[in-house]
Design an enzyme around this catalytic site. Structure first.
Site, PDB file in Angstrom:
ATOM      1  N   GLU A  47      50.326  44.708  28.837  1.00 23.90           N
ATOM      2  CA  GLU A  47      49.542  43.887  27.918  1.00 23.90           C
ATOM      3  C   GLU A  47      50.280  42.575  27.647  1.00 23.90           C
ATOM      4  OE1 GLU A  47      47.608  44.332  23.397  1.00 23.90           O
ATOM      5  OE2 GLU A  47      49.158  45.734  24.076  1.00 23.90           O
ATOM      6  N   LYS A 134      40.157  42.694  24.933  1.00 18.14           N
ATOM      7  CA  LYS A 134      40.391  43.760  23.960  1.00 18.14           C
ATOM      8  C   LYS A 134      39.327  43.694  22.859  1.00 18.14           C
ATOM      9  CE  LYS A 134      44.435  45.655  21.504  1.00 18.14           C
ATOM     10  NZ  LYS A 134      45.867  45.372  21.229  1.00 18.14           N
ATOM     11  N   CYS A 168      45.842  49.019  25.048  1.00 23.93           N
ATOM     12  CA  CYS A 168      46.588  49.514  23.898  1.00 23.93           C
ATOM     13  C   CYS A 168      45.708  50.382  23.000  1.00 23.93           C
ATOM     14  CB  CYS A 168      47.226  48.343  23.146  1.00 23.93           C
ATOM     15  SG  CYS A 168      48.730  48.814  22.224  1.00 23.93           S
TER      16      CYS A 168
END
Length: 323
Positions: A47, A134, A168
């Site tokens: 990430e 995200k 994540c």
């Protein structure tokens, strides 16, 4: 048949040269070359590898107040981010094409005045196959990253299998996982910035739940991977290590823990901690089908008559112009 083949993946646990896009790209190209030389078909970066996860910094913002220094560092962050398309993306594409590999890299994407935490998947021919933003930045990330939309919640059919990704703590969103399962994900990529021991269990759970391979890739980084004037690590800043002492150049900020899991939840590699390493694993795709003998979350073990999920795949465009 495609599903009898063995696919070699490489999880690249490494730190970027934080806030320096050019040097981070140089490091990416070098690491791609190393992973490709090791026989990797798919190379996965953490990430926000391009070009910083802003560890321990809230950009001098508090409720009701923002300070000039924080705005200055946001501008630096923006300048080190990646537009899509851009010359930076061209460099990633060239690396993929020259080595005939798939590359997924976590980028901080800039679009307009907003930054997004994005996973960019590039094909063997250098084309961008998937851009996933995200959906929900976590905690203080929400100050500097915008929210993604459903248009990036996809799974891509490739010659090495069906590839999808969540970033994540998106992986803790059951509906997002189900969206990938419904599209038949076989190689599930989980770039992250979570080095807690509980994350390991989460990745094993997702592999077993989704009956897919999971590649969990985190960076490992030290204070010295950041600019010397990066506020949290300067002597006069209030931030401190857990023991209350000041940060030193060789102190580890993120411990990593990258590893790869099979579709029954059994690790294929052990988590790697506190060092940079390229982690390789061979994925036998027939094991995905074998694992679904007794469980398929969107098939034999689903109850669509009881539970349903609707996914809005429209882009998150605020203004639409019509004639």
């Amino acid at each position: 048949m495609a599903h009898t083949r063995v696919v070699k993946v490489a999880a690249v646990q490494a730190a970027p040269v934080s806030f320096d896009l050019d040097k981070s790209l140089e490091k990416l190209v070098r690491l791609v070359r190393e992973a490709a030389a090791g026989g990797a078909d798919l190379i996965v970066f953490p990430e926000a590898f391009l070009s910083a996860y802003p560890w321990r910094y809230a950009f001098d913002a508090t409720i009701g107040a923002r300070e000039p220094r924080g705005r200055e560092w946001y501008a630096k962050y923006y300048d080190s981010a990646v537009a899509v398309p851009s010359p930076a993306v061209d460099i990633i594409s060239k690396a993929a094409k020259s080595h005939r590999v798939y590359i997924q890299v976590g980028i901080i994407e800039k679009d307009g005045g907003t930054l997004y935490c994005t996973a960019l998947l590039v094909g063997r021919d250098g084309s961008v196959l998937l851009k996933h933003r995200k959906l929900i930045p976590t905690a203080i990330e929400r100050l500097v990253w915008g929210r993604g939309a459903g248009d990036g919640l996809g799974v891509v059919q490739t010659d090495i299998g069906k590839i999808g990704t969540l970033i994540c703590w998106e992986n803790y969103m059951p509906a997002a996982r189900m969206a990938l399962y419904q599209q038949g994900v076989e190689i599930y990529l989980a770039p992250n910035a979570d080095d807690l021991p509980s994350w390991v269990a989460s990745m094993q759970h997702i592999a077993k739940e989704g009956r897919c391979f999971v590649v969990s890739v985190n960076s490992t980084c030290k204070v010295s991977d950041f600019p010397t004037d990066y506020p949290p690590f300067t002597p006069d800043h209030h931030d401190r290590k857990p023991d209350g002492s000041r940060w030193e150049a060789e102190d580890i900020v993120n411990h990593g823990g990258s590893f790869i899991v099979g579709p029954l939840g059994v690790p294929l590699t052990e988590p790697v901690w506190d060092k940079e390493e390229i982690i390789f694993a061979d994925l036998k795709l027939s094991e995905v089908t074998e694992s679904r003998l007794d469980f398929d979350p969107v098939g034999s073990y689903a109850r669509p008559d009881v539970f349903t999920l609707t996914v809005n795949t429209k882009p998150g465009t605020n203004v639409n112009f019509t004639t």
